[in-house]
Write a protein that holds these residues in place. Sequence first.
Motif, PDB file in Angstrom:
ATOM      1  N   TYR A   1       0.857  -1.180   0.000  1.00 59.81           N
ATOM      2  CA  TYR A   1       0.000   0.000   0.000  1.00 59.81           C
ATOM      3  C   TYR A   1       0.892   1.228   0.000  1.00 59.81           C
ATOM      4  O   TYR A   1       1.866   1.306   0.742  1.00 59.81           O
ATOM      5  CB  TYR A   1      -0.900  -0.010   1.231  1.00 59.81           C
ATOM      6  CG  TYR A   1      -1.859   1.131   1.283  1.00 59.81           C
ATOM      7  CD1 TYR A   1      -2.934   1.193   0.402  1.00 59.81           C
ATOM      8  CD2 TYR A   1      -1.675   2.170   2.189  1.00 59.81           C
ATOM      9  CE1 TYR A   1      -3.811   2.248   0.442  1.00 59.81           C
ATOM     10  CE2 TYR A   1      -2.552   3.225   2.239  1.00 59.81           C
ATOM     11  CZ  TYR A   1      -3.624   3.260   1.361  1.00 59.81           C
ATOM     12  OH  TYR A   1      -4.488   4.326   1.397  1.00 59.81           O
TER      13      TYR A   1
ATOM     14  N   TYR B   1      -8.017  -5.690   4.261  1.00 65.64           N
ATOM     15  CA  TYR B   1      -8.162  -5.291   2.864  1.00 65.64           C
ATOM     16  C   TYR B   1      -9.028  -6.302   2.124  1.00 65.64           C
ATOM     17  O   TYR B   1      -8.730  -7.496   2.095  1.00 65.64           O
ATOM     18  CB  TYR B   1      -6.792  -5.183   2.194  1.00 65.64           C
ATOM     19  CG  TYR B   1      -6.843  -4.980   0.695  1.00 65.64           C
ATOM     20  CD1 TYR B   1      -6.039  -5.729  -0.156  1.00 65.64           C
ATOM     21  CD2 TYR B   1      -7.699  -4.038   0.127  1.00 65.64           C
ATOM     22  CE1 TYR B   1      -6.078  -5.551  -1.526  1.00 65.64           C
ATOM     23  CE2 TYR B   1      -7.751  -3.854  -1.234  1.00 65.64           C
ATOM     24  CZ  TYR B   1      -6.944  -4.607  -2.060  1.00 65.64           C
ATOM     25  OH  TYR B   1      -6.998  -4.423  -3.424  1.00 65.64           O
TER      26      TYR B   1
ATOM     27  N   ILE C   1      -9.828  -1.280   4.251  1.00 67.51           N
ATOM     28  CA  ILE C   1      -9.599  -0.917   2.863  1.00 67.51           C
ATOM     29  C   ILE C   1     -10.365  -1.894   1.984  1.00 67.51           C
ATOM     30  O   ILE C   1     -10.392  -3.097   2.257  1.00 67.51           O
ATOM     31  CB  ILE C   1      -8.102  -0.982   2.509  1.00 67.51           C
ATOM     32  CG1 ILE C   1      -7.279  -0.143   3.502  1.00 67.51           C
ATOM     33  CG2 ILE C   1      -7.836  -0.494   1.085  1.00 67.51           C
ATOM     34  CD1 ILE C   1      -5.784  -0.400   3.414  1.00 67.51           C
TER      35      ILE C   1
END
Length: 269
Positions: free
Chosen positions: A15, A175, A194
């Motif tokens: 990321y 995520y 996320i």
Amino acid sequence: MEASPVLDIKSTSLYAIRVVLHTSDLQAVLSALEQRMEEAAGFFEDEPVVIDASRLTAPLDWRALVEALKRHSLPTIGIMAPPELADSAREAGLALLSLPAAPARSPSAAPEPAAEIPAAQEPEAPPAAKPAPPEPAPPAADVPVETVAEQAPAAPRSVPTLVVDKPLRSGQRVYARHADLIVLGVVSHGAEVIADGNIHVYGPLRGKAMAGARGDTNARIYTTQFQAELVAVAGVYRTLTTALSPDIQDKPALIRLEGEKLLVEPLPI
């Protein structure tokens, strides 16, 4: 008995945030960076950075920019630059990167498992920029600092969903790759959620929430109790350092994009 290998080379994902340059005026860039980092209040500290110089026609002092980013605890991993700036970037020791087009989310694709990781470990995170010949960058929100997020065609409505049925503590990150994300519980201060699609938090959202991580501008964030530190959709972010209006603070809220503006609105329920 076979000897243990000295090292392995494996693929990974990372990321990162993208610093988008709109001018070759170094002093203007450094001044804007200082202001943005002050507004961000340390939220991006120690996050890897990709310099996006794809809109520039003239180089600037890349080393000075990298040093300025380093002072803000933002390590630079490379640069996106047009061919005419590639040589100057290489001479400054920068790796040339590109952001590949993001694949459309497929309704049949299964969501990947939640990554629930202490802050000290390597987190599971959205796709990284990969070394490749320079190519034009996708459109980006008109702000100097953005989360890395490649623009892609609007994703289909029917997508997989990743469900996390327990609270997320500070330092944990989840995520949902190619999927929507549902959290049944609190997202604590210092935790991150996320998703490539939408994010639904059925509980207090106190940490960071980033939807549309691969550039889906139609993605949204929903929560039944809005107390977030930071929210972002398709790379456009907003930090929340002061209390919002009474109809939003600690109330059900919806976060969405309207053009290049990130809106936080009351959620009618």
